[in-house]
Scaffold this motif. Structure first.
Motif, PDB file in Angstrom:
ATOM      1  N   GLU A 223      30.058  87.539  10.172  1.00 53.05           N
ATOM      2  CA  GLU A 223      29.007  88.703  10.141  1.00 53.05           C
ATOM      3  C   GLU A 223      29.407  89.641  10.864  1.00 53.05           C
ATOM      4  OE1 GLU A 223      26.007  86.275   7.147  1.00 53.05           O
ATOM      5  OE2 GLU A 223      25.510  86.533   9.072  1.00 53.05           O
ATOM      6  N   CYS A 224      28.646  90.739  10.727  1.00 49.14           N
ATOM      7  CA  CYS A 224      28.675  91.897  11.831  1.00 49.14           C
ATOM      8  C   CYS A 224      27.275  92.714  11.634  1.00 49.14           C
ATOM      9  CB  CYS A 224      29.561  93.040  11.529  1.00 49.14           C
ATOM     10  SG  CYS A 224      29.519  94.433  12.488  1.00 49.14           S
ATOM     11  N   CYS A 225      26.586  92.810  12.981  1.00 51.24           N
ATOM     12  CA  CYS A 225      25.390  93.600  12.861  1.00 51.24           C
ATOM     13  C   CYS A 225      25.449  94.764  14.165  1.00 51.24           C
ATOM     14  CB  CYS A 225      24.089  92.907  13.148  1.00 51.24           C
ATOM     15  SG  CYS A 225      23.946  92.012  14.832  1.00 51.24           S
ATOM     16  N   GLY A 226      24.636  95.380  14.244  1.00 55.52           N
ATOM     17  CA  GLY A 226      24.754  96.549  15.460  1.00 55.52           C
ATOM     18  C   GLY A 226      24.005  95.948  16.805  1.00 55.52           C
ATOM     19  N   ALA A 227      24.798  96.161  17.700  1.00 54.48           N
ATOM     20  CA  ALA A 227      24.316  95.477  19.088  1.00 54.48           C
ATOM     21  C   ALA A 227      23.062  96.225  19.610  1.00 54.48           C
ATOM     22  CB  ALA A 227      25.537  95.668  20.188  1.00 54.48           C
ATOM     23  N   ASP A 228      22.966  97.485  19.262  1.00 50.12           N
ATOM     24  CA  ASP A 228      21.739  98.201  19.694  1.00 50.12           C
ATOM     25  C   ASP A 228      20.523  98.036  19.093  1.00 50.12           C
ATOM     26  OD1 ASP A 228      23.530  99.604  21.467  1.00 50.12           O
ATOM     27  OD2 ASP A 228      23.540 101.538  20.240  1.00 50.12           O
ATOM     28  N   ASP A 229      20.758  97.181  18.006  1.00 55.98           N
ATOM     29  CA  ASP A 229      19.522  96.878  16.896  1.00 55.98           C
ATOM     30  C   ASP A 229      18.714  95.888  17.441  1.00 55.98           C
ATOM     31  OD1 ASP A 229      19.761  99.017  15.217  1.00 55.98           O
ATOM     32  OD2 ASP A 229      21.063  98.006  13.892  1.00 55.98           O
ATOM     33  N   VAL A 230      19.325  95.046  18.211  1.00 55.87           N
ATOM     34  CA  VAL A 230      18.692  93.848  18.637  1.00 55.87           C
ATOM     35  C   VAL A 230      17.586  94.076  19.434  1.00 55.87           C
ATOM     36  CG1 VAL A 230      19.190  91.505  19.644  1.00 55.87           C
ATOM     37  CG2 VAL A 230      20.982  92.616  18.710  1.00 55.87           C
ATOM     38  N   VAL A 231      17.662  94.597  20.438  1.00 54.93           N
ATOM     39  CA  VAL A 231      16.632  95.022  21.266  1.00 54.93           C
ATOM     40  C   VAL A 231      15.401  95.705  20.624  1.00 54.93           C
ATOM     41  CG1 VAL A 231      17.349  97.224  22.346  1.00 54.93           C
ATOM     42  CG2 VAL A 231      16.033  95.743  23.650  1.00 54.93           C
ATOM     43  N   GLU A 232      15.740  96.606  19.487  1.00 62.32           N
ATOM     44  CA  GLU A 232      14.893  97.559  18.813  1.00 62.32           C
ATOM     45  C   GLU A 232      13.984  96.438  17.847  1.00 62.32           C
ATOM     46  OE1 GLU A 232      14.626 100.981  18.814  1.00 62.32           O
ATOM     47  OE2 GLU A 232      15.311 100.127  20.637  1.00 62.32           O
ATOM     48  N   ALA A 233      14.465  95.487  17.385  1.00 61.57           N
ATOM     49  CA  ALA A 233      13.799  94.456  17.079  1.00 61.57           C
ATOM     50  C   ALA A 233      12.889  93.795  17.810  1.00 61.57           C
ATOM     51  CB  ALA A 233      14.669  93.554  15.954  1.00 61.57           C
TER      52      ALA A 233
ATOM     53  N   CYS B 201      29.701  72.095   8.264  1.00 61.73           N
ATOM     54  CA  CYS B 201      30.976  72.838   8.837  1.00 61.73           C
ATOM     55  C   CYS B 201      30.486  74.176   9.221  1.00 61.73           C
ATOM     56  CB  CYS B 201      31.904  72.931   8.022  1.00 61.73           C
ATOM     57  SG  CYS B 201      32.473  71.697   7.154  1.00 61.73           S
ATOM     58  N   TYR B 202      31.048  74.586  10.629  1.00 58.40           N
ATOM     59  CA  TYR B 202      30.712  76.001  11.016  1.00 58.40           C
ATOM     60  C   TYR B 202      32.126  76.563  11.693  1.00 58.40           C
ATOM     61  CZ  TYR B 202      30.446  74.360  15.938  1.00 58.40           C
ATOM     62  OH  TYR B 202      30.675  73.845  16.997  1.00 58.40           O
ATOM     63  N   ASP B 203      32.069  77.995  11.865  1.00 59.21           N
ATOM     64  CA  ASP B 203      33.354  78.487  12.348  1.00 59.21           C
ATOM     65  C   ASP B 203      33.326  78.223  14.013  1.00 59.21           C
ATOM     66  OD1 ASP B 203      35.236  80.080  13.192  1.00 59.21           O
ATOM     67  OD2 ASP B 203      34.729  82.125  12.011  1.00 59.21           O
ATOM     68  N   VAL B 204      34.128  77.772  14.427  1.00 61.68           N
ATOM     69  CA  VAL B 204      33.868  77.576  16.034  1.00 61.68           C
ATOM     70  C   VAL B 204      34.244  78.996  16.849  1.00 61.68           C
ATOM     71  CG1 VAL B 204      34.364  75.161  15.774  1.00 61.68           C
ATOM     72  CG2 VAL B 204      36.381  76.694  16.532  1.00 61.68           C
ATOM     73  N   GLN B 205      34.626  79.846  16.318  1.00 61.29           N
ATOM     74  CA  GLN B 205      34.938  81.161  16.979  1.00 61.29           C
ATOM     75  C   GLN B 205      33.867  81.790  17.767  1.00 61.29           C
ATOM     76  OE1 GLN B 205      37.053  84.206  14.911  1.00 61.29           O
ATOM     77  NE2 GLN B 205      37.041  85.887  16.859  1.00 61.29           N
ATOM     78  N   ALA B 206      33.717  81.953  18.986  1.00 65.29           N
ATOM     79  CA  ALA B 206      32.369  82.463  19.519  1.00 65.29           C
ATOM     80  C   ALA B 206      32.038  83.821  18.957  1.00 65.29           C
ATOM     81  CB  ALA B 206      32.646  82.307  21.044  1.00 65.29           C
ATOM     82  N   ALA B 207      30.802  84.016  19.220  1.00 67.69           N
ATOM     83  CA  ALA B 207      30.289  85.480  18.861  1.00 67.69           C
ATOM     84  C   ALA B 207      30.954  86.411  20.051  1.00 67.69           C
ATOM     85  CB  ALA B 207      28.855  85.542  18.878  1.00 67.69           C
ATOM     86  N   ALA B 208      31.319  87.705  19.405  1.00 68.06           N
ATOM     87  CA  ALA B 208      31.690  88.749  20.513  1.00 68.06           C
ATOM     88  C   ALA B 208      31.081  90.151  20.134  1.00 68.06           C
ATOM     89  CB  ALA B 208      33.045  88.617  20.267  1.00 68.06           C
ATOM     90  N   LEU B 209      31.109  90.758  21.220  1.00 68.00           N
ATOM     91  CA  LEU B 209      30.795  92.099  21.009  1.00 68.00           C
ATOM     92  C   LEU B 209      32.025  93.048  20.606  1.00 68.00           C
ATOM     93  CD1 LEU B 209      28.782  93.078  24.496  1.00 68.00           C
ATOM     94  CD2 LEU B 209      28.049  93.296  22.289  1.00 68.00           C
ATOM     95  N   GLY B 210      32.177  93.741  19.489  1.00 65.63           N
ATOM     96  CA  GLY B 210      32.980  94.356  19.046  1.00 65.63           C
ATOM     97  C   GLY B 210      32.810  95.826  18.984  1.00 65.63           C
ATOM     98  N   GLY B 211      34.219  96.382  18.191  1.00 67.73           N
ATOM     99  CA  GLY B 211      34.181  97.851  18.220  1.00 67.73           C
ATOM    100  C   GLY B 211      34.839  98.552  19.636  1.00 67.73           C
ATOM    101  N   ALA B 212      35.375  99.659  19.493  1.00 67.60           N
ATOM    102  CA  ALA B 212      35.992 100.368  20.728  1.00 67.60           C
ATOM    103  C   ALA B 212      34.956 100.477  21.634  1.00 67.60           C
ATOM    104  CB  ALA B 212      36.277 101.776  20.239  1.00 67.60           C
ATOM    105  N   LEU B 213      33.596 100.755  21.380  1.00 64.55           N
ATOM    106  CA  LEU B 213      32.495 100.827  22.674  1.00 64.55           C
ATOM    107  C   LEU B 213      31.621  99.740  22.483  1.00 64.55           C
ATOM    108  CD1 LEU B 213      31.878 104.672  21.601  1.00 64.55           C
ATOM    109  CD2 LEU B 213      33.553 103.734  23.260  1.00 64.55           C
ATOM    110  N   GLU B 214      32.134  98.678  21.893  1.00 66.08           N
ATOM    111  CA  GLU B 214      31.258  97.466  21.838  1.00 66.08           C
ATOM    112  C   GLU B 214      29.773  97.539  21.233  1.00 66.08           C
ATOM    113  OE1 GLU B 214      31.377  95.830  26.109  1.00 66.08           O
ATOM    114  OE2 GLU B 214      33.137  94.615  25.499  1.00 66.08           O
ATOM    115  N   GLU B 215      29.964  98.514  20.264  1.00 67.49           N
ATOM    116  CA  GLU B 215      28.625  98.724  19.399  1.00 67.49           C
ATOM    117  C   GLU B 215      28.119  97.447  18.545  1.00 67.49           C
ATOM    118  OE1 GLU B 215      28.743 102.891  18.088  1.00 67.49           O
ATOM    119  OE2 GLU B 215      30.705 102.385  18.248  1.00 67.49           O
TER     120      GLU B 215
END
Length: 481
Positions: free
Chosen positions: A441-451, A240-254
């Motif tokens: 779950e939640c992670c930082g949008a800016d951290d992806v490119v850093e990894a 089973c999995y949550d069908v809600q799509a991933a999204a950019l979140g936060g007031a500044l999409e961070e």
């Protein structure tokens, strides 16, 4: 060997150097990967597009320098590697390890569960999910189905991506204590509602005789998706999995809000880095390798998990292709190799900051996290930490530190077991995240490119860093002693 300037130029030309595009790339990868089987398919598709060649474990391997390859096991694990154009027998392996699985609810081998007026599906808990987060979520089903066609068995991917399942909570009017103590039974209270019994029987009636292992309606839905007859379905591995799509979140999409960030976040970044580093492969002295295992969340002790022969046998076959009669090539190679164990890390919680110690408290969007533990729950040592810090320095990537509080048990990763099996230096790291093992779950949008930058720099710079260490004063002192 590539210079720092060459790496900077390489990174500037990467499609994912922009933080937002890298984050969106991760989101798309997660949405396309609702199961370990789909994650493996997503990875191999990207590798094929980048020119990597598929190998089979039951075939002879003939490898060339300057070429990338990959081999899968169980359709849910993959090891990809690229042989440096300047590779010589005895040179090292620059390796990153991650995993494709995430905690979830898996269908039981017999899932047909009648509950009064309702038809539900029997599920098993896989790994250590935060179970209350699976209530009242819109759930789909995805995984691998084995079908029979003319006496021949074949495995196919399936994704029922609309909300066909739901684990309903009990109304507060019927459980006044729910906000003080949300208690439930894993066996009786987690079964997701699938349909009403009457409508299911009208659409896909049971044919009589023994009760079928799975609801006929489910088999019909799977068959329709696969383009086969329901009786062609022999068995399956579905989650089973949550069908809600991933999204950019936060007031500044961070932030990235999504399921399965642990550990598709590191699976995505390591794959992107392996592909991004390909332009410099012609001058590479090492073999670059990414290993993405299944079953990390349940201990890794399967044929396709990290605590298996998969990594060792693959490395043995790679080295044997270039040195078939060299009895000590594995040991010499491992002494010059390094493994980055890449698994997501715990960020400081905004409402529970006391769960972290006074030091070692990483936050979102401040860069990847080095993880250490005195009880060796992580494989990082002072030496392996220094190597990864040097890689980060050359790439201009900020690193954070994490260590668990003494009064909170520490989790673990594939790092300790894999480094022990191979006898190789290892550092544990990962991007910081919140809500680990939640359905969302939640992670930082800016951290992806850093990894991605860090991993690309690791592939490009580790041979030079290691060579300098072996030729430096410390190496001479070690030799004299």
């Amino acid at each position: 060997q590539s210079t720092w300037g060459h790496l900077s130029s390489l990174l500037s030309n990467m499609a994912d150097t922009d933080a937002k595009s890298a984050a969106v790339g991760l989101m798309n990868f997660i949405d396309d990967s609702p199961s370990p089987f789909h994650a493996t398919a997503s990875v191999t598709s990207e590798l094929v597009e980048a020119g990597f060649r598929k190998l089979a474990e039951d075939a002879e391997w003939k490898l060339e320098r300057g070429q990338g390859y990959f081999v899968t096991r169980n359709d849910s694990s993959v090891i990809a590697f690229a042989v440096g154009g300047q590779y010589e027998v005895g040179n090292g392996l620059s390796m990153i390890g991650a995993h494709t699985d995430s905690p979830c609810l898996k269908l039981k081998p017999e899932s047909n569960l009648a509950r009064g007026a309702y038809l539900s599906l029997g599920v098993e808990v896989y790994g250590g999910p935060i179970l209350h987060t699976w209530f009242d979520r819109d759930l789909g089903l995805a995984g691998r189905v084995v079908v029979r066609d003319g006496g021949v068995l074949s495995a196919r991917l399936v994704n029922l991506s609309r909300p066909i399942l739901r684990v309903p909570t009990l109304a507060i009017h019927l459980d006044r204590s729910v906000n003080e103590s949300f208690a439930f039974n894993k066996e009786s209270d987690l079964a997701p509602m699938f349909a009403t019994a009457v409508k299911a029987a009208l659409v896909a009636p049971e044919t009589g005789g023994a009760k079928p292992a799975h609801p006929p309606l489910l088999l019909e839905m799977l068959a329709k998706e696969l383009g086969v007859a329901p009786d062609a379905i022999v068995d399956f591995d579905l989650c089973c999995y949550d069908v809600q799509a991933a999204a950019l979140g936060g007031a500044l999409e961070e932030f990235v809000f999504a399921a399965r960030i642990d550990n598709l976040g590191m699976t995505f970044c390591s794959t992107r880095a392996l592909v991004a580093a390909m332009p410099s492969l012609g001058t590479e002295q090492n073999i670059r390798l990414v290993a993405l295992f299944d079953n990390e969340e349940v201990g890794s002790e399967t044929a396709h998990g990290a605590n298996s022969s998969y990594m060792q046998s693959t490395i043995g076959r790679i080295l044997g292709a270039f040195a078939p009669a060299d009895g000590s090539v594995v040991e010499r190679t491992m002494a010059r190799s390094f493994l980055v164990s890449a698994d997501m890390a715990h960020a400081v919680h905004p409402n529970q900051p006391g769960k972290h110690g006074a030091t070692g408290a990483p936050v979102l969007n401040k860069g990847p996290v080095l993880k250490s533990n005195a009880q060796a729950r992580y494989a990082t040592t002072g030496l392996s930490s220094a190597i990864l810090k040097e890689v980060a320095h050359r790439a201009g990537v900020r690193l954070q530190q994490f260590s668990c509080r003494n009064d909170i048990p520490c989790g673990s990763t594939i790092g300790p077991m894999t480094s022990a099996l191979l006898g190789v230096r290892c550092a544990d790291m990962g991007n910081p995240q919140l809500s680990m093992h939640s359905a969302r779950e939640c992670c930082g949008a800016d951290d992806v490119v850093e990894a991605i930058r860090l991993f690309t720099a690791f592939f490009t710079h580790f041979p030079d860093i290691d060579s300098g260490m072996r030729a430096g004063p410390g190496a001479e002192a070690s030799a004299r002693s």
